[in-house]
Design an enzyme around this catalytic site. Structure first.
Site, PDB file in Angstrom:
ATOM      1  N   ALA A   1       0.831  -1.284   0.061  1.00 35.17           N
ATOM      2  CA  ALA A   1       0.122   0.014   0.016  1.00 35.17           C
ATOM      3  C   ALA A   1       0.775   1.190  -0.060  1.00 35.17           C
ATOM      4  O   ALA A   1       2.183   1.100   0.348  1.00 35.17           O
ATOM      5  CB  ALA A   1      -0.967  -0.172   1.177  1.00 35.17           C
TER       6      ALA A   1
ATOM      7  N   GLY B   1       0.698  -5.050   0.785  1.00 35.11           N
ATOM      8  CA  GLY B   1      -0.374  -5.403  -0.145  1.00 35.11           C
ATOM      9  C   GLY B   1      -0.189  -5.885  -1.402  1.00 35.11           C
ATOM     10  O   GLY B   1      -1.071  -6.470  -2.127  1.00 35.11           O
TER      11      GLY B   1
ATOM     12  N   GLU C   1      -0.468  -9.379  -0.781  1.00 29.85           N
ATOM     13  CA  GLU C   1      -1.855  -9.719  -0.539  1.00 29.85           C
ATOM     14  C   GLU C   1      -2.701  -9.900  -1.617  1.00 29.85           C
ATOM     15  O   GLU C   1      -3.572 -10.399  -2.125  1.00 29.85           O
ATOM     16  CB  GLU C   1      -2.422  -8.706   0.374  1.00 29.85           C
ATOM     17  CG  GLU C   1      -1.811  -9.005   1.912  1.00 29.85           C
ATOM     18  CD  GLU C   1      -2.359  -7.831   2.736  1.00 29.85           C
ATOM     19  OE1 GLU C   1      -2.111  -6.616   2.493  1.00 29.85           O
ATOM     20  OE2 GLU C   1      -2.947  -7.959   3.955  1.00 29.85           O
TER      21      GLU C   1
ATOM     22  N   GLU D   1       4.515  -5.447   7.169  1.00 29.35           N
ATOM     23  CA  GLU D   1       3.635  -4.499   8.054  1.00 29.35           C
ATOM     24  C   GLU D   1       3.986  -4.192   9.506  1.00 29.35           C
ATOM     25  O   GLU D   1       3.987  -3.232   9.853  1.00 29.35           O
ATOM     26  CB  GLU D   1       2.124  -4.908   8.048  1.00 29.35           C
ATOM     27  CG  GLU D   1       1.429  -4.853   6.690  1.00 29.35           C
ATOM     28  CD  GLU D   1       1.515  -5.778   5.662  1.00 29.35           C
ATOM     29  OE1 GLU D   1       2.784  -6.613   6.005  1.00 29.35           O
ATOM     30  OE2 GLU D   1       1.055  -6.014   4.658  1.00 29.35           O
TER      31      GLU D   1
HETATM   32  N1  T1G Z   1       4.443   3.615  -0.023  1.00 25.98           N
HETATM   33  C1  T1G Z   1       5.204   4.768  -0.406  1.00 25.98           C
HETATM   34  N2  T1G Z   1       6.406   5.013  -0.752  1.00 25.98           N
HETATM   35  C2  T1G Z   1       7.131   3.940  -0.826  1.00 25.98           C
HETATM   36  C3  T1G Z   1       6.704   2.678  -0.369  1.00 25.98           C
HETATM   37  C4  T1G Z   1       5.364   2.530   0.020  1.00 25.98           C
HETATM   38  N3  T1G Z   1       4.843   1.216   0.234  1.00 25.98           N
HETATM   39  N4  T1G Z   1       7.751   1.832  -0.704  1.00 25.98           N
HETATM   40  C5  T1G Z   1       8.842   2.682  -0.927  1.00 25.98           C
HETATM   41  N5  T1G Z   1       8.490   3.853  -1.125  1.00 25.98           N
HETATM   42  C6  T1G Z   1       9.357   4.903  -1.547  1.00 25.98           C
HETATM   43  C7  T1G Z   1      10.344   5.240  -0.759  1.00 25.98           C
HETATM   44  O1  T1G Z   1       9.839   6.171   0.322  1.00 25.98           O
HETATM   45  C8  T1G Z   1      11.169   6.015  -1.577  1.00 25.98           C
HETATM   46  O2  T1G Z   1      10.865   7.294  -1.730  1.00 25.98           O
HETATM   47  C9  T1G Z   1      11.022   5.247  -2.864  1.00 25.98           C
HETATM   48  O3  T1G Z   1       9.976   4.626  -2.593  1.00 25.98           O
HETATM   49  C10 T1G Z   1      12.178   4.188  -3.110  1.00 25.98           C
HETATM   50  O4  T1G Z   1      12.171   3.249  -1.869  1.00 25.98           O
HETATM   51  C11 T1G Z   1      -2.853  -3.252   3.369  1.00 25.98           C
HETATM   52  C12 T1G Z   1      -0.853  -2.015   5.102  1.00 25.98           C
HETATM   53  C13 T1G Z   1      10.379  -1.845  -1.975  1.00 25.98           C
HETATM   54  C14 T1G Z   1      12.125  -2.948  -0.716  1.00 25.98           C
HETATM   55  O5  T1G Z   1       6.358  -1.519   3.914  1.00 25.98           O
HETATM   56  O6  T1G Z   1      10.622  -1.975   1.764  1.00 25.98           O
HETATM   57  O7  T1G Z   1       1.002  -3.026   2.220  1.00 25.98           O
HETATM   58  O8  T1G Z   1      12.648   8.673  -0.980  1.00 25.98           O
HETATM   59  O9  T1G Z   1      14.445   3.900  -1.062  1.00 25.98           O
HETATM   60  O10 T1G Z   1      15.950   0.707  -1.252  1.00 25.98           O
HETATM   61  O11 T1G Z   1      -1.588  -4.922   4.460  1.00 25.98           O
HETATM   62  O12 T1G Z   1      11.175   0.528  -0.601  1.00 25.98           O
HETATM   63  O13 T1G Z   1      12.843   8.247  -3.464  1.00 25.98           O
HETATM   64  O14 T1G Z   1      11.071   9.704  -2.462  1.00 25.98           O
HETATM   65  O15 T1G Z   1      13.298   2.055   0.033  1.00 25.98           O
HETATM   66  O16 T1G Z   1      15.201  -0.090  -3.521  1.00 25.98           O
HETATM   67  C15 T1G Z   1       3.980  -2.407   3.071  1.00 25.98           C
HETATM   68  C16 T1G Z   1       8.393  -0.460   1.926  1.00 25.98           C
HETATM   69  C17 T1G Z   1       3.234  -1.301   3.056  1.00 25.98           C
HETATM   70  C18 T1G Z   1       7.577  -1.783   1.846  1.00 25.98           C
HETATM   71  C19 T1G Z   1      12.434  -1.021  -2.330  1.00 25.98           C
HETATM   72  N6  T1G Z   1       5.234  -2.495   2.320  1.00 25.98           N
HETATM   73  N7  T1G Z   1       9.380  -0.466   0.968  1.00 25.98           N
HETATM   74  O17 T1G Z   1      13.622  -0.547  -1.498  1.00 25.98           O
HETATM   75  O18 T1G Z   1      14.005   1.805  -2.213  1.00 25.98           O
HETATM   76  S1  T1G Z   1       1.856  -1.162   4.234  1.00 25.98           S
HETATM   77  C20 T1G Z   1       6.298  -1.927   2.789  1.00 25.98           C
HETATM   78  C21 T1G Z   1      10.566  -1.021   0.943  1.00 25.98           C
HETATM   79  C22 T1G Z   1       0.626  -2.373   3.232  1.00 25.98           C
HETATM   80  C23 T1G Z   1      -1.180  -3.806   3.439  1.00 25.98           C
HETATM   81  C24 T1G Z   1      -0.341  -3.001   4.407  1.00 25.98           C
HETATM   82  C25 T1G Z   1      11.550  -0.630   0.064  1.00 25.98           C
HETATM   83  C26 T1G Z   1      11.686  -1.611  -1.196  1.00 25.98           C
HETATM   84  P1  T1G Z   1      11.875   8.534  -2.185  1.00 25.98           P
HETATM   85  P2  T1G Z   1      13.344   3.015  -1.194  1.00 25.98           P
HETATM   86  P3  T1G Z   1      14.731   0.609  -2.229  1.00 25.98           P
END
Ligand code: T1G
Length: 690
Positions: free
Chosen positions: A63, A102, A105, A125
């Site tokens: 998400a 998500g 999911e 999460e």
């Molecule tokens: N939402 C918004 N922005 C995100 C994002 C996300 N999920 N993931 C990454 N970004 C942005 C980050 O801030 C950065 O922005 C850019 O993308 C590159 O990220 C309903 C509730 C995928 C392994 O927790 O683990 O789904 O600084 O530097 O090192 O059940 O990003 O460039 O402006 O980290 O190559 C669950 C979070 C969400 C995954 C890539 N998902 N992301 O790593 O790049 S909650 C996560 C990561 C959810 C559902 C639930 C990593 C990555 P900017 P980065 P990276």
């Protein structure tokens, strides 16, 4: 068609391609067109099967975290997955990069999943203080079994394809072009007579060994270290086993929404973005290229130098480790070997990995051996004349373009740089002990440090799994400068009547893994004592303890007593007597001290010093300070860091209490920083003042 979702029909197979850089996060701008594309594919009789794939570097990373806390916009992710599960035509998720949260999911809402061998899947999460909110805790147990699902969900750690395939989480590993193989896979499934079942219809894997599962769930609570999300996630997995699908899904959503609204999750989501912001440095844009680094030199094979050598070796880099003589070098290499042996014993690394890492570290007693290094970092004694001598020698030996780094915790990096002919190549790389474990790396920017040197340091930090924060030059930079403010008050509180155990209890109740006096005993009182002596500083109680041979756990006595080599802190009457004697000598009147005073006199001066650090530009953002404290000092994740906590707690209340203690003690530490006063007046957050 939208700019984030496009559908092509390839001989009856609809390929729905998502393109929402940088990580295909499922923001509303993606959910809405994807919902329409799925509806169209469902209704189109020419479509016999559906493949969902992503452009860019990764499948859906979850998400959009930035949307949490804002009014939800339909369609929600559960709406999307519900629509997916209403489609009888075979649906296939084509996964590359990472399918997280998500994203996984949504893939679990498809009939099938095919992935590139290098892909990873996970439900992170809990690292955001949440639980999966779109069926992850109910569908994954049905796919891989509750025990495996529990481990994936409460750890938040992604798994690779070998494990995912063996668990049955993915149905096929694509060895060639993912999209073509996904289309062929969909055709195969179309040709099969057998009906296509969604995960929600399956319950065969839910038969479990109740006792073992309950034990696993109890263990989650023990390892959660005060965090709520892992415990709630485990509860939701248990519901998947004990409740019917719809009820478990509804309960998961309730728990998820409670978590989204919690302070704990707000703090952890803040840290997610703060960590990424900290790596964005003024004057170091993406156009600034890092210098190539193929070989590292480390000077000093003591605790810090050895740990730093391990940190780089762990990141795959060859290291030349220099000591002044063979005996010191042998001692250092032996300690490194023991550290790795401990990791093997704990199961963190294999014997082969230990051998590979050790092979990367070559010892030497000659500066000439460093000549080929692209970066050399010194971790020698914390005295300026020693540092100057080392940098003078490095300046003569190293090739042009090599980076000269210091691991100093306090000293002036500009003064060190000034002894070289290349101040633009000098930078501080302040590791935190144990350097091969602690995540934080303070990158200290000297006045003349070149932008590409900073870019190189940032790239190296990522490469060795460190969390970088670029800081300016002052005594103690960010972390240690704020720690000094707290440490002074810790001593004052003991003299005035608090006990070490009382102070430590207030800290652990706040959420710290342990209090400052237990921490001092763990890290060794003699290390801070030597630092103080080198800086001409004193701490009446800690100095007296060291003079009496109380060095902490390693000597069986510090602020506490430790019996039979155990690590359990026992209040020591001799220490209490020493504190009372010191108080009498210093004419300090003793009284009873309550928990609120302990918090106000230790946490508030830290926050105040943090505000001064921002005023002086030593840290670029308040959130950088949060990243320093969470990753370098164990500040409770659930509180988001000292500055985030101050914003939420209320700057005005903090200023009011600082003024009270300033009036009562006259200590400048309590004089509210102008920035903090301004925040108290205007409200809002530190960022609003930037
Ligand atoms: N939402 C918004 N922005 C995100 C994002 C996300 N999920 N993931 C990454 N970004 C942005 C980050 O801030 C950065 O922005 C850019 O993308 C590159 O990220 C309903 C509730 C995928 C392994 O927790 O683990 O789904 O600084 O530097 O090192 O059940 O990003 O460039 O402006 O980290 O190559 C669950 C979070 C969400 C995954 C890539 N998902 N992301 O790593 O790049 S909650 C996560 C990561 C959810 C559902 C639930 C990593 C990555 P900017 P980065 P990276």
């Amino acid at each position: 068609m939208s700019d984030t979702v496009s559908t092509t029909l390839e001989d009856g197979i609809a390929v729905i391609l998502l393109d929402n850089p940088p990580v295909n996060a499922l923001g509303h701008n993606l959910r809405e067109p994807l919902f329409r594309a799925l509806e169209a594919a469902k209704a189109n009789d020419e479509v016999k099967a559906i493949v969902i794939a992503c452009a860019g570097r990764t499948f859906i990373a979850g998400a959009d975290i930035s949307e949490f806390g804002k009014p939800p916009k339909a369609p929600s992710l559960p709406d999307l997955i519900g629509l997916l599960e209403s489609i009888d035509k075979p649906t296939v998720a084509a996964i590359h990069g990472t399918a997280l949260g998500g994203g996984l999911e949504l893939a679990l809402g498809c009939h099938y999943r095919i992935a590139e061998r290098s892909a990873k899947i996970g439900l992170p999460e809990v690292t955001l203080g949440l639980i999966p909110g779109a069926g992850g805790t109910v569908r994954l147990p049905r796919l891989v079994g509750p025990e495996a699902a529990l481990g994936i969900i409460v750890s938040g750690k992604p798994i690779g394809m070998d494990e995912a395939f063996s668990l049955g989480a993915v149905d096929r590993i694509a060895e060639g072009d993912l999209k073509s193989e996904a289309i062929s896979f969909a055709r195969e499934k179309l040709a099969e007579e057998a009906p296509h079942h969604h995960i929600r219809e399956r319950s065969d894997k839910l038969q479990i060994d109740d006792a073992a599962f309950e034990t696993a769930i109890e263990q989650v609570a023990r390892k959660a270290r005060g965090l709520t999300a892992p415990v709630k996630a485990a509860e939701s997995v248990r519901n998947a086993v004990t409740m019917e699908f719809g009820a478990a899904l509804a309960r998961e959503r309730e728990i998820f929404l409670e978590r989204v609204a919690s302070e704990e999750s707000a703090a952890q989501r803040h840290l997610f973005f703060a960590t990424r912001e900290a790596a964005k440095v003024r004057g170091v844009g993406r156009d600034i290229e890092a210098r190539p680094v193929a070989r590292i030199g480390v000077i000093g094979a003591g605790t810090m130098g050895g740990g730093i050598a391990m940190a780089f070796a762990n990141g795959g880099l060859p290291v030349t480790l220099l000591e002044m003589n063979d005996e010191a070098l042998a001692r250092g290499l032996h300690q490194i070997d023991r550290n790795y042996a401990g990791s093997v014993k704990r199961g963190s690394i294999s014997e082969d990995e230990k051998t590979a890492r050790l092979a990367r570290i070559q010892g030497t007693t000659s500066y000439d051996a460093l000549a080929g290094c692209d970066l050399v970092i010194e971790a020698v004694f914390e005295k300026m004349d020693v540092k100057r001598q080392v940098f003078g020698a490095l300046d003569k030996v190293l090739k042009p373009g090599a980076i000269l780094a210091t691991n100093t915790s306090y000293l002036d990096v500009n003064e060190i740089a000034a002894v070289t002919s290349r101040p633009q190549d000098v930078v501080g790389l302040h590791f935190f002990s144990p350097a091969h474990i602690m995540k934080l790396l303070e990158i200290v920017r000297g006045d003349r440090t070149a932008p590409d040197v900073l870019a190189t340091a940032l790239a190296l930090a990522r490469r060795i799994g460190k969390v970088p924060v670029v800081v300016g030059v002052c005594n103690g930079f960010v972390g240690n400068r704020m720690l000094a403010a707290r440490r002074e008050q810790n001593e004052a509180l003991l003299l005035e009547g608090a006990t070490p155990a009382q102070v430590d209890k207030v800290f652990t109740q706040f959420g710290w893994p342990m209090g400052p006096f237990q921490m001092a005993d763990l890290s060794g009182l003699d290390i801070a004592w030597n630092n103080r002596k080198s800086l001409g500083q004193t701490a009446p109680i800690a100095d007296a303890l060291c003079e009496a041979g109380h060095f902490g756990q390693k000597s069986g006595r510090g602020f506490y007593l430790y019996e039979d080599g155990a690590r359990i802190p026992i209040p020591d009457p001799d220490v209490q007597a020493l504190i009372e004697r010191k108080a009498a000598e210093l004419g300090v009147e003793r009284r009873s001290i309550d928990a609120e005073e302990i918090i106000e006199r230790t946490l508030y001066p830290m926050i105040n010093e943090g505000a001064r650090i921002l005023e002086e530009g030593i840290a670029t953002r308040a959130s950088d300070i949060d990243v320093v404290w969470v990753n370098g000092y164990g500040f409770p994740l659930a509180k988001g860091g000292p500055m985030f906590w101050a914003e939420r707690f209320g700057p005005a209340r903090i200023v009011e209490r600082l003024e009270h203690w300033h009036g009562r003690t006259g200590n400048a530490l309590f004089e509210p920083a102008p920035l903090l006063r301004q925040l108290a007046l205007t409200g809002g957050g530190f960022a609003s003042l930037a």
